[in-house]
Design a protein around this motif. Structure first.
Motif, PDB file in Angstrom:
ATOM      1  N   LYS A  44     -10.538 -28.330 -11.624  1.00  0.00           N
ATOM      2  CA  LYS A  44     -11.073 -29.130 -12.730  1.00  0.00           C
ATOM      3  C   LYS A  44     -11.567 -28.248 -13.871  1.00  0.00           C
ATOM      4  O   LYS A  44     -11.256 -28.504 -15.034  1.00  0.00           O
ATOM      5  N   SER A  45     -12.330 -27.201 -13.527  1.00  0.00           N
ATOM      6  CA  SER A  45     -12.845 -26.324 -14.584  1.00  0.00           C
ATOM      7  C   SER A  45     -11.707 -25.596 -15.283  1.00  0.00           C
ATOM      8  O   SER A  45     -11.704 -25.460 -16.504  1.00  0.00           O
ATOM      9  N   THR A  46     -10.740 -25.130 -14.510  1.00  0.00           N
ATOM     10  CA  THR A  46      -9.584 -24.460 -15.117  1.00  0.00           C
ATOM     11  C   THR A  46      -8.875 -25.399 -16.063  1.00  0.00           C
ATOM     12  O   THR A  46      -8.522 -25.029 -17.184  1.00  0.00           O
ATOM     13  N   LEU A  47      -8.702 -26.652 -15.635  1.00  0.00           N
ATOM     14  CA  LEU A  47      -8.001 -27.624 -16.478  1.00  0.00           C
ATOM     15  C   LEU A  47      -8.712 -27.814 -17.808  1.00  0.00           C
ATOM     16  O   LEU A  47      -8.101 -27.736 -18.882  1.00  0.00           O
ATOM     17  N   ILE A  48     -10.033 -28.019 -17.749  1.00  0.00           N
ATOM     18  CA  ILE A  48     -10.753 -28.304 -18.996  1.00  0.00           C
ATOM     19  C   ILE A  48     -10.768 -27.064 -19.891  1.00  0.00           C
ATOM     20  O   ILE A  48     -10.713 -27.167 -21.121  1.00  0.00           O
ATOM     21  N   ARG A  49     -10.776 -25.875 -19.275  1.00  0.00           N
ATOM     22  CA  ARG A  49     -10.791 -24.643 -20.079  1.00  0.00           C
ATOM     23  C   ARG A  49      -9.438 -24.349 -20.724  1.00  0.00           C
ATOM     24  O   ARG A  49      -9.372 -23.600 -21.694  1.00  0.00           O
ATOM     25  N   ARG A  53      -7.931 -23.325 -24.657  1.00  0.00           N
ATOM     26  CA  ARG A  53      -7.282 -22.048 -24.374  1.00  0.00           C
ATOM     27  C   ARG A  53      -8.266 -20.932 -24.050  1.00  0.00           C
ATOM     28  O   ARG A  53      -8.050 -19.767 -24.408  1.00  0.00           O
ATOM     29  N   LEU A  54      -9.368 -21.256 -23.385  1.00  0.00           N
ATOM     30  CA  LEU A  54     -10.167 -20.191 -22.780  1.00  0.00           C
ATOM     31  C   LEU A  54      -9.429 -19.708 -21.540  1.00  0.00           C
ATOM     32  O   LEU A  54      -9.677 -18.610 -21.049  1.00  0.00           O
ATOM     33  N   GLU A  55      -8.543 -20.572 -21.004  1.00  0.00           N
ATOM     34  CA  GLU A  55      -7.589 -20.150 -19.978  1.00  0.00           C
ATOM     35  C   GLU A  55      -6.195 -20.366 -20.558  1.00  0.00           C
ATOM     36  O   GLU A  55      -5.927 -21.416 -21.158  1.00  0.00           O
ATOM     37  N   GLY A 216      -5.242 -28.703  -7.379  1.00  0.00           N
ATOM     38  CA  GLY A 216      -4.478 -28.470  -8.596  1.00  0.00           C
ATOM     39  C   GLY A 216      -3.603 -29.625  -9.032  1.00  0.00           C
ATOM     40  O   GLY A 216      -2.795 -29.478  -9.945  1.00  0.00           O
ATOM     41  N   GLN A 217      -3.732 -30.781  -8.391  1.00  0.00           N
ATOM     42  CA  GLN A 217      -2.913 -31.923  -8.787  1.00  0.00           C
ATOM     43  C   GLN A 217      -3.808 -33.100  -9.154  1.00  0.00           C
ATOM     44  O   GLN A 217      -4.896 -33.268  -8.593  1.00  0.00           O
TER      45      GLN A 217
END
Lengths: 246, 225
Positions: A44-49, A53-55, A216-217
């Protein structure tokens, strides 16, 4: 649904061997409030980041208000200025006062005059209830106050969408509500919001939609009422069983 | 001993030392900051330039750098830094080359001190800066470097102290600073132990306040988190 504002298409991301985001398709409309929930490590955090484009992402596209997220440089900076972000650990600029924290972006990015930026900043600080702390430094404020300043700092850029990455997870219990109240009123004012949170109360009160992530889904999306009372997938049932039983 | 103090311009020589240290400190601070920006930049070429510079100059003896400036750049290639018709041409030229040599050498240490300062700034500060739309340059100048300098004050103080003492190397390219005068006095006079202590005391007087000052600065300016 309202006009789409944030559109993620077939987004994939790997951390080494780990496939953290798997074919994410998500559309958030103008004025919509979407809550992302899921077990820790679900992405979830990766998705929002990835949305500002912080990720970086491996494949797929993300567009905001019709513009595809640029790779690097000034265009990316301009696009980021339209996307407000609130972090779990507040991340207020430690060497600047509260007022300077809120005026930095408007002065440097929006090229506002200092006096105008300060006037607007004070209005925002009043809105989040920390106007009396404007000359203090972040370390002198409580966690709840710091997070409300962080919200004001993001709002000062007049963002099209606000991202919240677990905004209450680092707070003491008695400070959680003061932050959630600000977020609820923000949602009521029509701000488009994407929120990663475990606060089910907030999801029920303010969200239009709950998106459940696991491994991740995107496993399930529904209205908060439907999702919490009648989850469809086994993984959502299992997750809700663990967090709602006590 | 009184003879020595009256006959030789010891204060004048130390004044030269202070001037050398002052200008070299400014030079190395400016150059070192640029190098530090190179070393943390997202551009690989700049990072490599920064790293190569630091590794080469940091591992070359200061004596060699100064001799290179004096013999190669001035002596062989003829780059003079003072007008030849000036009556103080030789002294001025040596002094300016010494400032350049000292700046080049100490910039590597300033760069590393600053880079350690950058590492004291939590990554969330840079993310927040980028998230409000600041460019890379703005993030550095507004958010990262101001905090990095504060985190690097103590090591920067050590670099400055080393620089003040290292000015003595400039004596080998004929800059009339304190160590050069000391050598002259020891050759001409008896009682070299006394002479040695006079100059040692001079350097302690110069460097001790710097150390104390930087320690208190680092405490006062520390970023509260």
């Amino acid at each position: 649904m309202a006009e789409p504002l944030v559109v993620m298409q077939d987004v994939n991301k790997h951390f080494g061997d780990l496939h953290v985001l798997q074919n994410i398709n998500l559309t958030v409309g103008k004025g919509e409030v979407v809550v992302l929930i899921g077990p820790s490590g679900s992405g979830k955090s990766t998705l929002i980041r990835t949305i500002n484009r912080l990720e970086t992402i491996g494949s797929g596209t993300i567009s905001i208000d019709g513009t595809v997220l640029p790779e690097e440089g000034k265009d990316l900076a301009r696009l980021r200025s339209d996307v407000g972000m609130v972090f779990q650990s507040f991340n207020l600029f430690a060497h600047k006062t509260i007022l300077e924290n809120v005026t930095l972006g408007p002065i440097k990015v929006r090229k506002l005059k200092k006096a105008d930026a300060q006037k607007r900043a004070m209005e925002l600080l009043e809105r989040v209830g920390v106007e009396h702390q404007s000359n203090k430094y972040p370390a002198q404020l409580s966690g709840g106050q710091q997070q409300r300043v962080a919200i004001a700092r993001a709002l000062a850029m007049d963002p099209k969408v606000m991202l919240f990455d677990e905004p209450t997870s680092a707070l003491d219990p008695e400070m959680i509500n003061e932050v959630l109240d600000v977020m609820v009123s923000l949602a009521k004012s029509g701000m488009t919001m994407i929120v990663v949170t475990h606060e089910m109360g907030f999801a029920r009160k303010a969200a239009n939609r709950v998106v459940f992530l696991s491994d991740g889904q995107i496993v399930e999306e529904n209205t908060p009422e439907e999702f919490f009372t009648n989850p469809q997938s086994d993984r959502a049932k299992d997750f809700l069983g663990k967090i709602l039983t006590h | 001993m009184i003879d020595i103090l009256t006959e030789y311009d010891i204060l004048g020589a130390f004044w030269k030392t202070i001037q050398l240290a002052f200008f070299s400190a400014i030079g190395s601070l400016v150059l070192g900051t640029i190098l530090a920006v190179f070393r943390v930049s997202p551009v690989a070429v700049l990072r490599n330039i920064g790293a190569s510079y630091v590794n080469i100059t940091r591992n070359t003896p200061l004596t060699l750098i100064l001799i290179f400036c004096s013999l190669a750049l001035f002596g062989v290639l003829g780059y003079a830094l003072a007008p030849r018709e000036s009556p103080t041409y030789i002294v001025d030229n040596a002094f300016r080359w010494a400032v350049i040599g000292l700046s080049i050498y100490h910039a590597a240490f300033v760069c590393e001190a600053l880079r350690s300062g950058v590492n004291t700034v939590p990554v969330g500060q840079a993310e927040a800066a980028r998230a409000i739309g600041l460019t890379f340059g703005q993030s550095l100048s507004q958010v990262i470097l101001p905090q990095a300098f504060r985190g690097a004050i103590a090591p920067l103080g050590s670099v400055l102290i080393a620089l003040i003492k290292n000015t003595t190397v400039a004596a080998i390219i004929s800059v009339p600073e304190a160590a050069a005068l000391m050598r002259v006095i020891i050759e001409n006079e008896t009682g070299s132990l006394i002479v040695f202590f006079i100059f040692a005391l001079g350097f302690v007087i110069l460097t001790l306040p710097v150390g104390i000052g930087f320690t208190s600065l680092s405490r006062r300016l520390a970023v509260k988190r």
